[in-house]
Design an enzyme around this catalytic site. Structure first.
Site, short mmCIF file in Angstrom:
data_model
loop_
_atom_site.label_atom_id
_atom_site.label_comp_id
_atom_site.label_asym_id
_atom_site.label_seq_id
_atom_site.Cartn_x
_atom_site.Cartn_y
_atom_site.Cartn_z
CE LYS A 1 -27.68 -17.87 5.05
NZ LYS A 1 -26.95 -18.67 4.00
CG HIS A 57 -26.42 -10.96 6.14
ND1 HIS A 57 -27.35 -10.63 5.34
CD2 HIS A 57 -25.37 -11.03 5.46
CE1 HIS A 57 -26.96 -10.84 4.21
NE2 HIS A 57 -25.43 -10.84 4.26
C1 BG6 Z 1 -22.90 -11.52 1.77
C2 BG6 Z 1 -21.47 -11.00 1.99
O1 BG6 Z 1 -24.03 -10.67 1.96
O2 BG6 Z 1 -22.95 -12.83 2.81
C3 BG6 Z 1 -20.37 -11.88 1.93
O3 BG6 Z 1 -21.60 -10.04 1.06
C4 BG6 Z 1 -20.38 -13.12 2.80
O4 BG6 Z 1 -19.24 -11.30 2.21
C5 BG6 Z 1 -21.93 -13.68 2.59
O5 BG6 Z 1 -19.48 -14.09 2.62
C6 BG6 Z 1 -21.93 -14.81 3.70
O6 BG6 Z 1 -23.42 -15.48 3.41
P1 BG6 Z 1 -23.73 -16.88 3.73
O7 BG6 Z 1 -24.78 -17.48 3.35
O8 BG6 Z 1 -22.34 -17.76 3.07
O9 BG6 Z 1 -23.42 -17.03 5.13
#
Ligand code: BG6
EC number: 1.1.1.49
Length: 494
Positions: A189, A247
């Site tokens: 990102k 994350h």
């Molecule tokens: C993924 C998860 O890694 O990230 C999902 O497995 C989650 O459950 C997603 O919805 C969120 O990603 P972003 O980019 O939409 O914040």
């Protein structure tokens, strides 16, 4: 993006018909091609179990690009790339099929001049990772002879430290660490990449970036969606494994790291891993004090009634899987001692947003701060959907004698005309092609993340949660508010 690099390669995607491939990977490839980043010597070989012709698959790809790409599809561009997209039907676990696949890839080298360079992308359920890697190895498709072979592994990378270690040994044995790209799409990102720039390219922030000047840091990632059609996977994962292990801990390591000696991928990752190593473990004795978990019940959005987690497809009606988690985390090192990092992530919350809020300490009770409840300075790094940086400081309210009010400077990166930030997967695929692993998790990062998360998961085994405990469409259980109230703080919703 540097178009002078030789990015010739065949991209082999295992999991041609899956959601990830259609929503993220295919649009990313189209966008890279549209921006003329992709090499002319490129072929995409999508592998799935269902029978389909190349033509049938290309029609599906076209539809997905139309639906999910950030650029609208242009016929001329599509005509340029469609004949480089192939579909191959095969059972991932049958060794003989890999012999055929290898021949096919050799043919691609001739036809599209892909030069023997290959990316094997695992966009399949994690239980297939090991089997696929094993077959690739037994057909010598990992062998580096004048050409490179790289493997991309999607998350989840294991479901605890032990399984992650096992999986890692299988993969690294075949591809070695330098050819293993563990995806954490958050690292792709734009604003995550900007954290280091913001910190290390501005005199203003870095000198204050420590426990002398910062009071606390909040990292919130909220989603409005539920588990969609991933109930089966999510039941075994939960928010801790799904979001925190990957994350959220990556975000902490970028915020908390020391400046690297240089911008080499290894130097950067060396600093990130030090943060993960320094995370104070949360065990059974301190779990009550530092961790809150939640699961959503049914609720109401502006448009509809939302079902509770336990009513979702492929979810047990008595499930104790957490869809929300809030934590108080400490980094035990010189820079961050005693400063709480509050993390919160959950599904079915009021809005989709990821933000990092750095709250500075208040000035001593002198001058303007004397007897006045002034707001502290706040720096907010907005990751999504709005990308940017927001800074709050105190100023005199115009026209008054001595009224002080908080005012804001708000830089919105993706509000500027002409800025349509690349999707994370575009950047990540491009980096795999050019062999830059900076934005991928190195094994020791994954290892230390699991060590931290495992101790919480272990402690949870000894407690029975009272679920569901928050209504869909709200900010999680009330205990999440109490977590901060105990410290005389509150979650900031900017
Ligand atoms: C993924 C998860 O890694 O990230 C999902 O497995 C989650 O459950 C997603 O919805 C969120 O990603 P972003 O980019 O939409 O914040």
């Amino acid at each position: 993006m540097d178009s002078s690099l030789d990015l010739s390669c065949a991209l082999v995607i295992f999991g041609a018909t899956g959601d990830l491939t259609h929503r993220k990977l295919l649009p990313a490839i189209y966008n890279l091609y549209q921006q003329k980043v992709l090499s002319d010597n490129f072929a995409l070989i999508a592998i799935g179990r269902r029978d389909k012709t190349n033509e049938e698959y290309r029609v599906e790809v076209y539809k997905s690009i139309k639906q999910f790409s950030r650029f609208s599809i242009e016929e001329e561009v599509w005509d340029g790339i469609k004949n480089r997209i192939y579909y191959k039907s095969m059972d991932f676990l049958q060794k003989e099929k890999y012999v055929e696949l290898n021949d096919f890839l050799t043919e691609m080298d001739r036809k599209h001049n892909t030069k023997g360079n290959r990316i094997y992308y695992m966009a399949v359920a994690p239980e297939y990772f090991e089997g696929i890697v094993d077959k690739l190895s037994s057909c010598c498709m990992n062998k580096v002879e004048k050409a490179w072979k790289r493997v991309v592994i999607e998350k989840p990378f294991g479901r605890d430290l032990q399984s992650a270690k096992y999986l890692n040994s299988k993969i690294v044995d075949v591809f070695q660490e330098e050819n293993t790209y563990r995806i954490d799409h958050y690292l792709g990102k734009e604003m995550l990449q900007n954290i280091m720039v913001l910190r290390f390219a501005n005199m203003l922030f870095e000198p204050l970036w420590n426990n002398k000047y910062i009071d606390n840091i909040q990292i919130s990632s909220s989603e409005t969606v539920g588990v969609e059609n991933r109930g089966g996977y999510y039941e075994r994962a939960g928010a801790m494994r799904d979001m925190v292990q990957s994350h959220m801990l990556q975000l902490i390591s970028l915020i908390g790291m020391e400046p690297p000696n240089d911008l080499d991928p290894e130097s950067i990752r060396n600093e990130k891993v030090k943060v993960l190593k320094a995370l104070k473990r949360i065990n059974l004795e301190d779990i009550e004090e530092n961790v809150v978990r939640g699961q959503y019940s049914s609720g109401q959005s502006d448009k509809e009634t939302i079902i509770g987690y336990r009513e979702e497809k492929r979810v047990a009606s008595s499930s104790n899987t957490e869809t929300f988690v809030a934590l108080k985390v400490y980094i035990e090192n010189f820079r961050w001692a005693r400063i709480p990092f509050y993390i919160r992530t959950g599904k079915r919350m009021p809005k989709k947003s990821t933000e990092i809020i750095i709250q500075f300490k208040s000035i001593e009770d002198i001058l303007y701060f004397k007897e006045k409840q002034l707001q502290p300075n706040m720096l907010v790094i907005r990751i999504q959907p709005r990308e940017g940086v927001f800074f709050q400081f105190n100023a005199k309210e115009p026209g008054t004698e001595q009224n002080i009010i908080p005012v804001q400077m708000d830089f919105c990166q993706n509000c500027q005309i002409g800025i349509n930030s690349p999707e994370a997967y575009e950047r990540l695929l491009y980096d795999v092609m050019r062999g830059d692993a900076t934005l991928f998790a190195r094994w020791d990062e994954v290892e230390y993340s699991w060590k931290f998360v495992d101790s919480i998961l272990e402690a949870w085994k000894n407690q029975n949660p009272t679920f569901p405990n928050y209504e869909a469409g709200t900010w999680g259980p009330k205990e999440a508010e109490l977590l901060l109230q105990k410290d005389k703080k509150r979650w900031m919703n900017i």
